[in-house]
Each structure stands twice: as structure tokens, then as C-alpha cells.
Design an enzyme around this catalytic site. Structure first.
Site, PDB file in Angstrom:
ATOM      1  N   GLY A  12      53.022   1.843 -17.689  1.00 17.74           N
ATOM      2  CA  GLY A  12      53.496   3.052 -17.020  1.00 17.74           C
ATOM      3  C   GLY A  12      53.379   4.282 -17.909  1.00 17.74           C
ATOM      4  N   ASP A  13      53.587   5.461 -17.292  1.00 19.38           N
ATOM      5  CA  ASP A  13      53.586   6.744 -18.005  1.00 19.38           C
ATOM      6  C   ASP A  13      52.268   7.050 -18.700  1.00 19.38           C
ATOM      7  OD1 ASP A  13      56.255   7.033 -17.245  1.00 19.38           O
ATOM      8  OD2 ASP A  13      56.956   5.970 -19.034  1.00 19.38           O
ATOM      9  N   LYS A  16      49.299   9.344 -14.924  1.00 22.62           N
ATOM     10  CA  LYS A  16      48.764   9.255 -13.552  1.00 22.62           C
ATOM     11  C   LYS A  16      48.961  10.583 -12.816  1.00 22.62           C
ATOM     12  CE  LYS A  16      51.587   5.770 -12.915  1.00 22.62           C
ATOM     13  NZ  LYS A  16      52.052   5.498 -14.272  1.00 22.62           N
ATOM     14  N   GLY A  40      58.118   8.486 -12.553  1.00 20.89           N
ATOM     15  CA  GLY A  40      58.267   9.884 -12.964  1.00 20.89           C
ATOM     16  C   GLY A  40      56.890  10.368 -13.353  1.00 20.89           C
ATOM     17  N   HIS A  41      56.268  11.136 -12.457  1.00 23.67           N
ATOM     18  CA  HIS A  41      54.893  11.588 -12.685  1.00 23.67           C
ATOM     19  C   HIS A  41      54.923  13.081 -12.967  1.00 23.67           C
ATOM     20  CE1 HIS A  41      53.433   7.984 -10.028  1.00 23.67           C
ATOM     21  NE2 HIS A  41      54.060   7.624 -11.128  1.00 23.67           N
ATOM     22  N   GLN A 223      54.187   3.124 -11.867  1.00 21.20           N
ATOM     23  CA  GLN A 223      54.326   2.152 -12.953  1.00 21.20           C
ATOM     24  C   GLN A 223      52.937   1.790 -13.507  1.00 21.20           C
ATOM     25  OE1 GLN A 223      56.397   1.255  -9.882  1.00 21.20           O
ATOM     26  NE2 GLN A 223      57.638   2.803 -10.874  1.00 21.20           N
TER      27      GLN A 223
HETATM   28  P1  GDP Z   1      52.797   9.065 -15.288  1.00 21.91           P
HETATM   29  O1  GDP Z   1      54.101   8.421 -14.961  1.00 21.91           O
HETATM   30  O2  GDP Z   1      51.697   8.066 -15.467  1.00 21.91           O
HETATM   31  O3  GDP Z   1      52.415  10.155 -14.339  1.00 21.91           O
HETATM   32  O4  GDP Z   1      52.995   9.738 -16.723  1.00 21.91           O
HETATM   33  P2  GDP Z   1      54.243  10.643 -17.176  1.00 21.91           P
HETATM   34  O5  GDP Z   1      54.182  11.923 -16.464  1.00 21.91           O
HETATM   35  O6  GDP Z   1      55.513   9.860 -17.089  1.00 21.91           O
HETATM   36  O7  GDP Z   1      53.948  10.785 -18.716  1.00 21.91           O
HETATM   37  C1  GDP Z   1      52.780  11.389 -19.186  1.00 21.91           C
HETATM   38  C2  GDP Z   1      53.166  12.646 -19.997  1.00 21.91           C
HETATM   39  O8  GDP Z   1      52.070  13.074 -20.774  1.00 21.91           O
HETATM   40  C3  GDP Z   1      53.531  13.825 -19.123  1.00 21.91           C
HETATM   41  O9  GDP Z   1      54.545  14.578 -19.748  1.00 21.91           O
HETATM   42  C4  GDP Z   1      52.229  14.645 -19.047  1.00 21.91           C
HETATM   43  O10 GDP Z   1      52.452  16.023 -18.845  1.00 21.91           O
HETATM   44  C5  GDP Z   1      51.673  14.388 -20.419  1.00 21.91           C
HETATM   45  N1  GDP Z   1      50.208  14.371 -20.497  1.00 21.91           N
HETATM   46  C6  GDP Z   1      49.318  13.916 -19.573  1.00 21.91           C
HETATM   47  N2  GDP Z   1      48.069  13.978 -20.057  1.00 21.91           N
HETATM   48  C7  GDP Z   1      48.168  14.464 -21.317  1.00 21.91           C
HETATM   49  C8  GDP Z   1      47.218  14.718 -22.361  1.00 21.91           C
HETATM   50  O11 GDP Z   1      46.027  14.480 -22.236  1.00 21.91           O
HETATM   51  N3  GDP Z   1      47.714  15.199 -23.529  1.00 21.91           N
HETATM   52  C9  GDP Z   1      49.032  15.444 -23.733  1.00 21.91           C
HETATM   53  N4  GDP Z   1      49.406  15.913 -24.922  1.00 21.91           N
HETATM   54  N5  GDP Z   1      49.943  15.220 -22.770  1.00 21.91           N
HETATM   55  C10 GDP Z   1      49.525  14.722 -21.593  1.00 21.91           C
HETATM   56  P1  IMO Z   2      55.763   5.639 -13.830  1.00 21.39           P
HETATM   57  O1  IMO Z   2      55.270   5.605 -12.398  1.00 21.39           O
HETATM   58  C1  IMO Z   2      57.394   3.388 -17.168  1.00 21.39           C
HETATM   59  C2  IMO Z   2      60.134   0.127 -16.227  1.00 21.39           C
HETATM   60  C3  IMO Z   2      61.596   0.245 -16.605  1.00 21.39           C
HETATM   61  C4  IMO Z   2      61.926  -1.212 -16.868  1.00 21.39           C
HETATM   62  C5  IMO Z   2      61.112  -1.948 -15.787  1.00 21.39           C
HETATM   63  C6  IMO Z   2      61.902  -2.315 -14.546  1.00 21.39           C
HETATM   64  O2  IMO Z   2      56.358   6.930 -14.234  1.00 21.39           O
HETATM   65  O3  IMO Z   2      54.693   5.147 -14.751  1.00 21.39           O
HETATM   66  P2  IMO Z   2      62.843  -0.896 -12.509  1.00 21.39           P
HETATM   67  O4  IMO Z   2      63.807   0.250 -12.471  1.00 21.39           O
HETATM   68  O5  IMO Z   2      61.490  -0.570 -11.948  1.00 21.39           O
HETATM   69  O6  IMO Z   2      63.412  -2.149 -11.933  1.00 21.39           O
HETATM   70  O7  IMO Z   2      62.637  -1.199 -14.081  1.00 21.39           O
HETATM   71  O8  IMO Z   2      60.058  -1.068 -15.442  1.00 21.39           O
HETATM   72  N1  IMO Z   2      59.617   1.224 -15.378  1.00 21.39           N
HETATM   73  C7  IMO Z   2      58.765   2.150 -15.820  1.00 21.39           C
HETATM   74  N2  IMO Z   2      58.268   2.369 -17.061  1.00 21.39           N
HETATM   75  N3  IMO Z   2      57.002   4.164 -16.138  1.00 21.39           N
HETATM   76  C8  IMO Z   2      57.469   3.949 -14.899  1.00 21.39           C
HETATM   77  O9  IMO Z   2      56.993   4.602 -13.816  1.00 21.39           O
HETATM   78  C9  IMO Z   2      58.426   2.926 -14.697  1.00 21.39           C
HETATM   79  N4  IMO Z   2      59.114   2.463 -13.630  1.00 21.39           N
HETATM   80  C10 IMO Z   2      59.823   1.407 -14.056  1.00 21.39           C
HETATM   81  O10 IMO Z   2      61.761   1.041 -17.748  1.00 21.39           O
HETATM   82  O11 IMO Z   2      61.426  -1.589 -18.120  1.00 21.39           O
HETATM   83 MG    MG Z   3      56.074   8.330 -15.722  1.00 27.34          MG
END
Ligand code: GDP
Ligand code: IMO
Ligand code: MG
Length: 428
Positions: A12-13, A16, A40-41, A223
């Protein structure tokens, strides 16, 4: 003129949200297919920033129709808050539709998520406490409440009364907590239904029409594949199927409509919550990745565990999803590293393994075997083409591409729109 699934390829994170926002400028529809408010995107647009939990990250583009698909579990209160926050930012949210088949996250799901986590003690999963697991349990136990159920006040009361009686027995008799009030929940959720009524439709019909007309559709995963309930690091996973195979089920589009599956990887790896992570760093390098990459959870603010890029799980996930191409995110975070490492296999007892063991205890005992490459120690933040990337960054990416056995289509060097190097035409 295509249907593309966008899938998180790690824990995750991966970024996306950023890629979906960027690709949505050429897209007609963006559809979330699973997960819920646990996602959390984060999207950075100009001097503004927004974290999407339920609403597809395409909503910032006025021409895009956004759908929360049937595979998602929806906390209507969270959805309404998110809509309001977007409105305050001046974003038109009229183009958001919700599947009438999507399941509803109820107050007892959130309470049970917390109580179950507390009960796990040291074995806790580290869920985001948004009720996601308990909501999916009810879906598969066939006692879930769906968005369409909320629209008929009397039918909803009958259904809620029956489910709540059982939930209250669990809450009070197993956990010793006060039972919940039928009246209060009923009134609260009927209120949410009133606010969302015009958006709750048969989205499958909408999507089929769009597909038949050749409109371009992005299917947004939440995720990551290593949190997938079947193929992730079970039981330290989320409660839905996060991979491309579920993008059809979670939207109602036929599996063969998906023409391209794009996998999103970070140039390193992170994880929030519990569970093994072979390349996790506990030293200054891990701290550097966390600080430079701002690796703090979008939904919970928790510290993300950081480590080097892991090809063993990376290749497993690429095959599992059949990635046609991949995006490598946050390359810029590695800019100042003197050297960079890629885990190419695991040492497991006295043997070497190039695929992750299904058994969690075995997976937890895997030690990474690294290949070390020189760093580039130059900022890549403003780079817009492959040729302008430092040579060592090119070498690093080429090595990842060859080890993943999948072409890299996008390299991201910053969180903002446009801070992306396009290497291949994605044909959307
Ligand atoms: P998601 O859940 O897959 O959408 O990812 P998140 O938003 O939770 O986490 C990705 C974080 O990295 C966010 O704060 C984005 O703004 C940031 N981000 C995405 N692409 C880049 C990149 O290429 N460089 C940097 N420094 N930050 C990035
Ligand atoms: P995005 O879409 C990262 C993790 C939680 C925990 C496990 C189970 O932003 O990538 P849950 O509440 O789903 O039952 O928790 O999954 N988890 C994530 N980790 N990014 C996420 O979403 C996540 N959604 C759930 O931290 O380990
Ligand atoms: Mg996220």
C-alpha cells in the site's frame, strides 16, 4: 478507448492516488473496486493537497465520472465528510456515483474492529480501525447492509434490527461493552441515505454502457497486493482482494474488458501495521527514507516502516496481477543515497529462495540477499525525460525492470502533477 486496472504492488501507499489523478486527465471514468475508508490516496494539485479515502482520485478532473464500485465497503459518514471537504476546495462532486450493491460500514463494524484488535494483544494486525474487516465479514456472512437497503426506511429497520440484535450480543456479552441503539443508528443512517440518494444507482449498468461505447475507464485499486487477503502476508493483510483479478468483480465489468494492468511500486518499500517485511531497515538509512519520503500514514498518521526494494515479492506480485507495465514512484527519495540496494533473493535456513514462502513463520525468517548499486547523488525532481536522468538512476531502474520482467511505463520524481517521466504510451 480502454479499461485499465491500477493496482498497488507492495504493502500500500505506493502512490496510486498521484498516478490516477495524472492519468485521469485522459480518462472518462475512474472506479474504485475494493477496500474502504482504510485507503488514503494523496493527490497534490498546485498548492493544494487532498487525501482520498473513498472517492476515486479522478474527481479533481471536471470531465471525469467517478464511481464507488460494488466491491467497496462504504462508511456513509466518511463519504459525506469527504464530499464536503472537496466542495470546500471548489471541486464539483456531482459526477460521483455509488453502487447500490456496495456494502455499508455500520457503527458496530467500527466498534468491533477496535475490540477485536484489542483482543489480539501482541498479535494485533494494526488495522486502521475503520471497520473494514468486520464489514467484509458481514458481506460474506450474508448479513451485510447494502447501499440500496438504506433507501427503503422500513426494510432497512427490519434488517438492522435483526443484525443489531446479534451484534449487540457480541458487544455486550463477549466484550462487556454497552449495546448500541437501534433508533439512533436507524435515524443517523436514514439521514445519510437522504443526502446520498441521488448518487446511489446501478453503476454496473452505467459502466457496461460506457464500456460498449468505448469510453476509457480506470479501475482504482486500494491497498496493495501484499495486503491481499489470498496472496498477501496472511493474516497481516486487509480483508479484501486487492489484486487485478478483483477489479472486474468489484465493478461488474467483464474480466476480459481489462486491457492493461498497471502495477504501482515505490522505488523502495514501506509498510504500516504489523507483519513481516524482509527488507525493513532499522538504521539511519531507514530513517532517511522515512524523513525524505514523508513516510507517515495518510489515514492514521502512523509511522511507515521503510526498507529497500524487494524483487522477490515484487516479481511474485507482477506475475499474480499480470502487470503489462509498472510505475516506479518516489525515485527522488533515493536521490541522496550513496548506494542503493535491491533484494534479489531470500536466505531461508541454508537455502536461497526467489519466491516468498506462503507460510508466515517461514516468510518472517527470510533474510534479504542484496545487490548493491551506486547512488546518483543528484536531484531528479525536475527531470522530465529518461535521457536527463542521472546514469546511475537509469541503471537502477533498468535493473528493477529486468528483475521484475515487466516494462516500466512511468517513473515518478515528485508528488505533483507532471512530476512524472513517461517512458511508454499507455494508450488511454
Ligand atoms: P497511495 O495510497 O498509493 O495513493 O499512496 P499515498 O498517497 O498514501 O502515499 C504516497 C505519498 O507519496 C503521497 O503523500 C504522495 O503525495 C507522495 N508521492 C507520490 N509520488 C511521489 C514521488 O514521486 N515523489 C515524492 N517525493 N512523493 C510522492
Ligand atoms: P492505501 O490504499 C497501507 C493496512 C493496515 C493494516 C492492514 C489491515 O492508502 O494504499 P485494515 O484496516 O484494512 O483491516 O488493516 O492493512 N492497510 C494499509 N496500509 N495503505 C493502505 O491503503 C492500507 N489500508 C489498510 O495498516 O496493516
Ligand atoms: Mg495510502
Amino acid at each position: 478507448m480502454s479499461v485499465m486496472a491500477i493496482v498497488g504492488a507492495q504493502w500500500g501507499d505506493e502512490g496510486k492516488g498521484k498516478i490516477i489523478d495524472e492519468l485521469a486527465s485522459h480518462t472518462d471514468f475512474v472506479v474504485r473496486y475494493q477496500g474502504g475508508g482504510n485507503a488514503g490516496h494523496r493527490v497534490v494539485f498546485g498548492d493544494k493537497e487532498f487525501a482520498f479515502h473513498l472517492i476515486p482520485a479522478g474527481i479533481l478532473h471536471p470531465h471525469v465520472t467517478c464511481i464507488v464500485g460494488n466491491g467497496v465497503v462504504i462508511d456513509p459518514r466518511g463519504l459525506i465528510t469527504e464530499l464536503e471537504q472537496l466542495r470546500q476546495l471548489g471541486v464539483d462532486t456531482n459526477r460521483l456515483y455509488i453502487s447500490e450493491r456496495a456494502h455499508v460500514v455500520m457503527p458496530y463494524h467500527v466498534i468491533l474492529d477496535r475490540l477485536e484488535e484489542e483482543g489480539r494483544g501482541l498479535e494485533k494486525i494494526g488495522t486502521v480501525l475503520r471497520g473494514i474487516g468486520p464489514a467484509y465479514v458481514d458481506k460474506y456472512s450474508r448479513v451485510g447492509i447494502r447501499m440500496a437497503d438504506l433507501l427503503d426506511v422500513d426494510h432497512f429497520r427490519t434488517k438492522l434490527a435483526s443484525v443489531l440484535a446479534h451484534k449487540n450480543r457480541m458487544i455486550s456479552q463477549i466484550y462487556g461493552q454497552p449495546p448500541l441503539s437501534l433508533e439512533e443508528i436507524h435515524t443517523e443512517y436514514v439521514g445519510y441515505a437522504q443526502q446520498l440518494r441521488s448518487r446511489i444507482v446501478d453503476t454496473q449498468v452505467m459502466l457496461h454502457k460506457a464500456y460498449k461505447e468505448g469510453r476509457s475507464i480506470l479501475l482504482e485499486g486500494a491497498q496493495g497486493a501484499l495486503l491481499d487477503v489470498d496472496f498477501g502476508t496472511y493474516p497481516f493483510v486487509t480483508s479484501s482482494s486487492t489484486i487485478a483479478g478483483n477489479a472486474a468483480t468489484g465493478t461488474g465489468l467483464p474480466p476480459r474488458s481489462i486491457q492493461h494492468v498497471l502495477g504501482i511500486y515505490k522505488a523502495y518499500i514501506t509498510r504500516v501495521g504489523s507483519g513481516p517485511m524482509p527488507t525493513e531497515l532499522f538504521d539511519e538509512e531507514g530513517e532517511q527514507l522515512r524523513e525524505v519520503g514523508h513516510e507517515y500514514g495518510t489515514t492514521t498518521g502512523r509511522t511507515r516502516r521503510c526498507g529497500w526494494f524487494d524483487v522477490v515479492v515484487g516479481r511474485f506480485v507482477a506475475r499474480l496481477n499480470g502487470f503489462d507495465s509498472v510505475a516506479i514512484m518516489k525515485l527522488d527519495v533515493l536521490d541522496q543515497m550513496p548506494t542503493v540496494k535491491i533484494c534479489t533473493s531470500y536466505r531461508l535456513g541454508n537455502r536461497e529462495s526467489t519466491s516468498p514462502p506462503a507460510d508466515l513463520a517461514e516468510f518472517a525468517s527470510c533474510e534479504p540477499i542484496y545487490e548493491e548499486l551506486p547512488g546518483w547523488r543528484t536531484s531528479t525532481r525536475s527531470v522530465t525525460s529518461w535521457n536527463d536522468l542521472p546514469e546511475n538512476a537509469q541503471l537502477y531502474l533498468k535493473r528493477i525492470e529486468s528483475l521484475l520482467e515487466t516494462p516500466i511505463a512511468l517513473v515518478s520524481v515528485g508528488p505533483g502533477r507532471g512530476e512524472t517521466i513517461h517512458l511508454r504510451d499507455l494508450n488511454i
